[in-house]
Motif scaffolding. Structure first.
Motif, PDB file in Angstrom:
ATOM      1  N   THR A 197       0.838  -1.203   0.000  1.00  0.00           N
ATOM      2  CA  THR A 197       0.000   0.000   0.000  1.00  0.00           C
ATOM      3  C   THR A 197       0.870   1.250   0.000  1.00  0.00           C
ATOM      4  N   SER A 199       2.751   4.169  -2.809  1.00  0.00           N
ATOM      5  CA  SER A 199       2.162   4.998  -3.873  1.00  0.00           C
ATOM      6  C   SER A 199       1.578   4.145  -4.993  1.00  0.00           C
ATOM      7  N   THR A 200       2.295   3.070  -5.338  1.00  0.00           N
ATOM      8  CA  THR A 200       1.844   2.203  -6.430  1.00  0.00           C
ATOM      9  C   THR A 200       0.552   1.494  -6.049  1.00  0.00           C
ATOM     10  N   ARG A 220       0.646  -3.943   5.234  1.00  0.00           N
ATOM     11  CA  ARG A 220       1.582  -4.088   6.356  1.00  0.00           C
ATOM     12  C   ARG A 220       1.683  -2.756   7.096  1.00  0.00           C
ATOM     13  N   THR A 221       2.018  -1.678   6.362  1.00  0.00           N
ATOM     14  CA  THR A 221       2.107  -0.359   7.000  1.00  0.00           C
ATOM     15  C   THR A 221       1.036   0.548   6.410  1.00  0.00           C
ATOM     16  N   LYS A 339       7.541   9.108   4.835  1.00  0.00           N
ATOM     17  CA  LYS A 339       7.662   8.191   3.710  1.00  0.00           C
ATOM     18  C   LYS A 339       7.164   8.972   2.507  1.00  0.00           C
ATOM     19  N   ARG A 340       7.494   8.558   1.312  1.00  0.00           N
ATOM     20  CA  ARG A 340       7.047   9.274   0.126  1.00  0.00           C
ATOM     21  C   ARG A 340       5.521   9.375   0.170  1.00  0.00           C
ATOM     22  N   TRP A 505      11.516   3.274   2.259  1.00  0.00           N
ATOM     23  CA  TRP A 505      12.516   2.826   1.278  1.00  0.00           C
ATOM     24  C   TRP A 505      13.618   3.861   1.113  1.00  0.00           C
TER      25      TRP A 505
HETATM   26  P1  NA7 Z   1       6.786   1.331  -1.693  1.00  0.00           P
HETATM   27  O1  NA7 Z   1       6.466   2.724  -1.403  1.00  0.00           O
HETATM   28  O2  NA7 Z   1       8.094   0.776  -1.233  1.00  0.00           O
HETATM   29  O3  NA7 Z   1       5.607   0.439  -1.117  1.00  0.00           O
HETATM   30  C1  NA7 Z   1       5.702  -0.954  -1.051  1.00  0.00           C
HETATM   31  C2  NA7 Z   1       4.573  -1.495  -0.237  1.00  0.00           C
HETATM   32  O4  NA7 Z   1       4.707  -2.901  -0.179  1.00  0.00           O
HETATM   33  C3  NA7 Z   1       4.587  -1.000   1.195  1.00  0.00           C
HETATM   34  O5  NA7 Z   1       3.260  -0.874   1.621  1.00  0.00           O
HETATM   35  C4  NA7 Z   1       5.288  -2.126   1.914  1.00  0.00           C
HETATM   36  O6  NA7 Z   1       5.005  -2.203   3.276  1.00  0.00           O
HETATM   37  C5  NA7 Z   1       4.732  -3.312   1.181  1.00  0.00           C
HETATM   38  N1  NA7 Z   1       5.573  -4.491   1.325  1.00  0.00           N
HETATM   39  C6  NA7 Z   1       6.849  -4.655   0.903  1.00  0.00           C
HETATM   40  N2  NA7 Z   1       7.288  -5.878   1.203  1.00  0.00           N
HETATM   41  C7  NA7 Z   1       6.275  -6.496   1.850  1.00  0.00           C
HETATM   42  C8  NA7 Z   1       6.106  -7.783   2.425  1.00  0.00           C
HETATM   43  N3  NA7 Z   1       7.109  -8.669   2.413  1.00  0.00           N
HETATM   44  N4  NA7 Z   1       4.930  -8.086   2.988  1.00  0.00           N
HETATM   45  C9  NA7 Z   1       3.940  -7.185   3.017  1.00  0.00           C
HETATM   46  N5  NA7 Z   1       4.024  -5.959   2.493  1.00  0.00           N
HETATM   47  C10 NA7 Z   1       5.181  -5.614   1.919  1.00  0.00           C
HETATM   48  O7  NA7 Z   1       6.742   1.031  -3.266  1.00  0.00           O
HETATM   49  P2  NA7 Z   1       5.788   1.684  -4.356  1.00  0.00           P
HETATM   50  O8  NA7 Z   1       5.992   0.928  -5.614  1.00  0.00           O
HETATM   51  O9  NA7 Z   1       4.411   1.829  -3.855  1.00  0.00           O
HETATM   52  O10 NA7 Z   1       6.333   3.137  -4.530  1.00  0.00           O
HETATM   53  C11 NA7 Z   1       7.688   3.351  -4.839  1.00  0.00           C
HETATM   54  C12 NA7 Z   1       7.855   4.744  -5.348  1.00  0.00           C
HETATM   55  O11 NA7 Z   1       7.493   4.818  -6.726  1.00  0.00           O
HETATM   56  C13 NA7 Z   1       6.985   5.777  -4.731  1.00  0.00           C
HETATM   57  O12 NA7 Z   1       7.367   6.114  -3.457  1.00  0.00           O
HETATM   58  C14 NA7 Z   1       7.069   6.897  -5.726  1.00  0.00           C
HETATM   59  O13 NA7 Z   1       8.287   7.592  -5.553  1.00  0.00           O
HETATM   60  C15 NA7 Z   1       7.077   6.160  -7.023  1.00  0.00           C
HETATM   61  P3  NA7 Z   1       5.992  -1.481   4.345  1.00  0.00           P
HETATM   62  O14 NA7 Z   1       5.704  -0.029   4.213  1.00  0.00           O
HETATM   63  O15 NA7 Z   1       7.416  -1.822   3.901  1.00  0.00           O
HETATM   64  O16 NA7 Z   1       5.640  -2.093   5.638  1.00  0.00           O
END
Ligand code: NA7
Length: 547
Positions: A197, A199-200, A220-221, A339-340, A505
């Motif tokens: 959850t 941005s994507t 997750r978050t 976070k972004r 990230w």
């Molecule tokens: P993000 O912002 O890194 O989001 C990834 C999401 O996936 C985030 O909610 C993570 O939860 C979740 N995540 C990652 N790994 C897991 C696992 N193992 N289990 C459950 N959930 C997980 O990526 P986006 O593609 O949305 O965005 C990237 C950038 O692209 C964005 O910020 C813009 O700059 C454009 P978490 O928060 O790590 O608990």
């Protein structure tokens, strides 16, 4: 045509290499670099691109709902007046297909394709010190050489598919949003599970929900989001943009974040509660990333940030009808925009649909993927399709997936074992003549990307031009300059609330085992630009130059 062989540049270079410069990646960065180095400096350049088309991020991210969070009139090149005048965006926020059309237009308009080798993934790059050449090897085993190597590999291009046990046994289909099939995915009537959850994920949910039989969103978050209020650009808006290009450029290139707006110079704590709510409501109604700009101290003062965070949590609770779902969605563990910050088109509203269910992974984490679906601690969710909206191994990932070796065979992986070390985010000590576009240690993802890209490409091109004019063949960041810069990057982050988001990230926290280091430079684009310009003016202070 074999684009990989030397040929269409400025003839055989005197240095003995195949080209004057090799660029990895044909997205926004690589294409502008090619234009700048080839057409303005007269260098022979080869761009190597893994994909079967240009566009980088916008080639790969074809997931449902994919669009840019920067406003279209700011998410484009500004280096060419003609290009600006001939291209008209159709919506406030451009969709992925529209951006990809734009980038293809740029490739044609500037005749870039003849120097871009598609379907060419770089697997290794090794600096040959005696020859002063980078030897770049492709996945097919071909080697090309050039004195300059410029990585334009993108900040968010190494997909992060979490290692959840059992994925190989899943009987349905699964996709990562950053490696989406070009033919698309048919969700009609399907049981879909989306993990993530950010941005994507927030962009994808409302669109997938439109056709899916049922969509389970595995969170997750929890995350904030502000409405994008996307809409077609009206004729008046288009005219205004046309008539104010120079003003827009001025704002974008002189503020901290490269977006076409200024951050208000007032504290969230200096206005009455009533006035604050009024201003937040106004910003919410306007929508977009500009919400962050309502007050100057949202990213530096926790008490100020709390006011925005609480406003946004209350909005979630007011939109989402089921109180239990609303509580899970608004149970956010980090200050707003650390976070972004996502922006959305109907994300929270989607949870009011009968065919969308939120799954709280904090309460019951995923245990494994089974042949039938996803199994959490509490239940098994039978699924036909799993969508991984799980983000990227950001900033360092795309570079470290290439076997880069500098002087004395030292690997970049080794040099960056404890986190990225470089000078100005542009060069790594021990890796002469290699420049990293918009990588760690530069504003990159904290800035509207095309602004960061033009600044970096111009700086690198000016540096190479200056070297050639003086007969210099090698430039390398001094280790002590890099150490100071790493300290500056850390200090810039520490002066903000950004490091408070434990799962960000920006910090590498989303990839298990990745060093926890705040990677982008948070001192602002204007300050960064001034620092880079000053270094160049002082004959590249902090770099060692030699003939
Ligand atoms: P993000 O912002 O890194 O989001 C990834 C999401 O996936 C985030 O909610 C993570 O939860 C979740 N995540 C990652 N790994 C897991 C696992 N193992 N289990 C459950 N959930 C997980 O990526 P986006 O593609 O949305 O965005 C990237 C950038 O692209 C964005 O910020 C813009 O700059 C454009 P978490 O928060 O790590 O608990």
């Amino acid at each position: 045509m074999n684009h990989i062989a030397p040929g269409s540049g400025a003839g055989t270079p005197a240095h003995g290499g195949d080209f004057d410069a090799i660029v990895i990646g044909a997205g926004f960065s690589g294409m502008y670099l090619l234009h700048r180095l080839r057409d303005q400096l007269g260098l022979s350049v080869r761009v190597l691109e893994a994909a079967d088309g240009v566009g980088g991020t916008w080639h790969w991210n074809r997931y449902p709902g994919a669009r840019c969070d920067s406003e279209s009139h700011s998410y484009c090149y500004y280096f060419s007046k003609e290009l600006l005048e001939e291209w008209e965006w159709s919506e406030r926020y451009p969709t992925q297909p529209e951006i990809l059309r734009y980038l293809n237009h740029v490739a044609d308009r500037f005749d870039l394709r003849r120097d871009i080798a598609l379907n060419t993934r770089v697997s290794a790059a090794r600096f040959d010190e005696a020859a002063n050449l980078w030897q770049v090897t492709t996945a097919e085993g071909r080697t090309l050489s050039a004195p300059f190597l410029i990585t334009a590999v993108g900040c968010l291009s190494a997909a992060n598919v979490p290692k959840i046990p059992g994925l190989g046994d899943f009987a349905g289909q699964w996709y990562h949003t950053g490696e989406w099939p070009q033919e698309g995915v048919d969700f009609a009537g399907k049981r879909v599970g989306q993990i993530g959850t950010g941005s994507t994920g927030i962009q994808a949910v409302p669109v997938i929900a439109e056709t899916a039989g049922h969509l389970w969103v595995f969170q997750r978050t929890a995350n904030y989001s502000v409405p994008a209020h996307n809409a077609p650009l009206s004729p008046e808006a288009k005219r205004w943009i046309r008539e104010h290009r120079e003003d827009i450029r001025e704002v974008m290139t002189t503020n901290t974040n490269g977006h076409p707006f200024h951050i208000e110079d007032r504290s969230a704590l200096a206005v009455s509660e009533e006035e604050r709510q009024r201003l937040y409501e106004q910003a919410w109604a306007k929508g977009g990333l500009q919400f962050r700009a309502t007050f100057r101290d949202l990213l530096t003062d926790k008490a100020a940030n709390d006011t925005a965070s609480e406003f946004l949590r209350a909005k979630i609770r007011s939109i989402v009808k089921d109180p239990k779902t609303a509580a899970i969605l608004s149970n956010i563990d980090h200050p707003y925009a650390t976070k972004r910050p996502p922006i959305d088109s109907g994300y929270f509203e989607a949870f009011n649909r009968d065919n969308v269910t939120l799954v709280d992974l904090r309460a019951a984490p995923i245990e494994r993927i089974t042949p039938r679906g996803i199994k959490t601690k509490d239940a098994e969710y039978p699924l036909d399709i799993i969508v991984f909206a799980t983000g990227f191994d950001a900033l360092t990932g795309p570079l470290l997936r290439i076997d880069v070796r500098g002087r004395d065979g030292r690997t970049l992986r080794d040099a960056w074992e404890a986190g990225p070390v470089n000078y100005l985010g542009l060069q790594v000590p021990g890796f002469p003549n290699m420049f990293t576009m918009t990588g760690p240690g530069s504003p990159s993802v904290l800035c509207n990307m095309p602004v960061a890209i033009e600044q970096h490409a111009n700086w690198i091109a000016d540096c190479i031009a200056g070297m050639r004019a003086k007969g210099l063949r090698r430039i390398e960041a001094r280790p002590e300059a890099a150490q100071t810069w790493v300290r500056d990057v850390n200090a810039a982050a520490e002066s903000t609330l950004l490091p408070e988001a434990g799962s960000s990230w920006y910090l590498g926290a989303n990839v298990p085992g990745k060093p926890r280091v705040f990677m982008p430079y948070a001192g602002g684009m204007a300050q960064y630009r001034a620092i880079c310009d000053e270094v160049a003016r002082k004959d590249y202070e902090g770099f060692a130059l030699s003939a």
